[in-house]
Design a protein around this motif. Structure first.
Motif, PDB file in Angstrom:
ATOM      1  N   VAL A 157       0.870  -1.175   0.000  1.00 56.05           N
ATOM      2  CA  VAL A 157       0.000   0.000   0.000  1.00 56.05           C
ATOM      3  C   VAL A 157       0.913   1.234   0.000  1.00 56.05           C
ATOM      4  O   VAL A 157       2.078   1.143   0.388  1.00 56.05           O
ATOM      5  N   PRO A 158       0.412   2.393  -0.468  1.00 60.89           N
ATOM      6  CA  PRO A 158       1.289   3.562  -0.598  1.00 60.89           C
ATOM      7  C   PRO A 158       2.123   3.899   0.634  1.00 60.89           C
ATOM      8  O   PRO A 158       3.312   4.204   0.515  1.00 60.89           O
ATOM      9  N   ASP A 159       1.538   3.814   1.833  1.00 61.52           N
ATOM     10  CA  ASP A 159       2.291   4.168   3.053  1.00 61.52           C
ATOM     11  C   ASP A 159       3.537   3.295   3.225  1.00 61.52           C
ATOM     12  O   ASP A 159       4.605   3.783   3.579  1.00 61.52           O
ATOM     13  N   THR A 160       3.373   1.975   2.973  1.00 60.66           N
ATOM     14  CA  THR A 160       4.526   1.077   3.152  1.00 60.66           C
ATOM     15  C   THR A 160       5.551   1.280   2.041  1.00 60.66           C
ATOM     16  O   THR A 160       6.750   1.208   2.270  1.00 60.66           O
ATOM     17  N   ILE A 161       5.067   1.574   0.826  1.00 62.36           N
ATOM     18  CA  ILE A 161       5.981   1.823  -0.301  1.00 62.36           C
ATOM     19  C   ILE A 161       6.860   3.039  -0.019  1.00 62.36           C
ATOM     20  O   ILE A 161       8.055   3.035  -0.277  1.00 62.36           O
ATOM     21  N   ILE A 162       6.250   4.095   0.518  1.00 59.73           N
ATOM     22  CA  ILE A 162       6.995   5.334   0.784  1.00 59.73           C
ATOM     23  C   ILE A 162       8.096   5.067   1.813  1.00 59.73           C
ATOM     24  O   ILE A 162       9.238   5.489   1.647  1.00 59.73           O
ATOM     25  N   GLN A 163       7.755   4.346   2.889  1.00 59.25           N
ATOM     26  CA  GLN A 163       8.773   3.990   3.903  1.00 59.25           C
ATOM     27  C   GLN A 163       9.894   3.178   3.265  1.00 59.25           C
ATOM     28  O   GLN A 163      11.078   3.383   3.539  1.00 59.25           O
ATOM     29  N   CYS A 164       9.502   2.246   2.393  1.00 61.17           N
ATOM     30  CA  CYS A 164      10.467   1.366   1.746  1.00 61.17           C
ATOM     31  C   CYS A 164      11.406   2.158   0.831  1.00 61.17           C
ATOM     32  O   CYS A 164      12.625   1.961   0.856  1.00 61.17           O
ATOM     33  N   VAL A 165      10.841   3.064   0.019  1.00 64.14           N
ATOM     34  CA  VAL A 165      11.665   3.879  -0.885  1.00 64.14           C
ATOM     35  C   VAL A 165      12.636   4.747  -0.083  1.00 64.14           C
ATOM     36  O   VAL A 165      13.786   4.923  -0.465  1.00 64.14           O
ATOM     37  N   ARG A 166      12.178   5.273   1.054  1.00 67.96           N
ATOM     38  CA  ARG A 166      13.067   6.067   1.925  1.00 67.96           C
ATOM     39  C   ARG A 166      14.286   5.238   2.351  1.00 67.96           C
ATOM     40  O   ARG A 166      15.419   5.711   2.323  1.00 67.96           O
ATOM     41  N   GLN A 167      14.023   3.997   2.756  1.00 71.54           N
ATOM     42  CA  GLN A 167      15.118   3.143   3.229  1.00 71.54           C
ATOM     43  C   GLN A 167      16.053   2.750   2.088  1.00 71.54           C
ATOM     44  O   GLN A 167      17.277   2.708   2.248  1.00 71.54           O
ATOM     45  N   ILE A 168      15.476   2.476   0.909  1.00 71.07           N
ATOM     46  CA  ILE A 168      16.297   2.144  -0.262  1.00 71.07           C
ATOM     47  C   ILE A 168      17.199   3.329  -0.612  1.00 71.07           C
ATOM     48  O   ILE A 168      18.393   3.176  -0.883  1.00 71.07           O
TER      49      ILE A 168
END
Length: 208
Positions: A157-168
């Motif tokens: 979902v968008p919220d988890t994707i955003i957190q993931c992209v931040r970490q990447i």
């Protein structure tokens, strides 16, 4: 991509230190996602609201490279808006009744020399990112055609994707690419190049 030194004020220009790091993120997307209307209203709105610079590659291929450049905050705002736009498009494609949030998928394009740091020793880093964000992350084993880049697929979902992209992004900023990067261009396969060369040759023969 800027050096992470800018964040601590060591090296880099004063502007870079002041605006945090300048980040460039490349994503492989379907061209129509970002078009939104006859005059590209979606991309125009995301540019204005995120303050990021966004360019979309030209070409007749359905998939395009979307390049997002700006301060880390601006880039993450843009990614957030894109993720929510994709979710909205998925919802619109259904019967109008939301049966739970459908997962959204983003495909990042990252130099292969940085993928080792993203995966980590025995896959430890990528596992940590998956567990802490709840997003699915997959690093392609093969290089994208005629390039030194790989696709990194992020789903959730968008919220988890955003957190993931931040970490990447945190990982790739700490591990700059090694050697020259040959960027991926959708549609520029060897077959396409040979075909167009043959067409030109055929036209020259017919003219002669």
């Amino acid at each position: 991509m800027a050096s992470p030194d800018g964040a601590s004020g060591v090296g880099g220009s004063p502007e870079e230190t002041e605006l945090s790091i300048t980040l460039t993120l490349r994503m492989l997307m379907h061209g129509k996602v970002m078009a939104g209307g006859s005059k590209g209203e979606t991309v125009k709105r995301i540019r204005e609201q995120s303050s990021a610079r966004i360019t979309i590659s030209e070409g007749s291929c359905p998939e395009r490279i979307t390049t997002i450049t700006g301060s880390t905050d601006a880039v993450f705002r843009a990614v957030s808006m894109i993720a929510f736009k994709l979710e909205e498009d998925l919802g619109a494609g259904g019967d109008g009744v939301s049966a739970g949030r459908a997962p959204v998928t983003l495909r990042l394009v990252i130099p292969a020399s940085q993928c080792g740091s993203l995966i980590g020793k025995a896959g430890a880093k990528i596992r940590e990112i998956r567990e802490s964000t709840g997003a699915q992350v997959q690093v392609a084993g093969d290089l994208l055609p005629n390039s030194t880049e790989r696709a990194v697929t992020v789903s959730g979902v968008p919220d988890t994707i955003i957190q993931c992209v931040r970490q990447i992004c945190a990982v790739i900023l700490e591990s700059p690419p090694k050697g020259a990067t040959i960027p991926y261009h959708p549609g520029l396969s060897l077959g396409t190049i040979l075909l167009s060369a043959n067409q030109v040759r055929g036209q020259n023969i017919s003219k002669g």
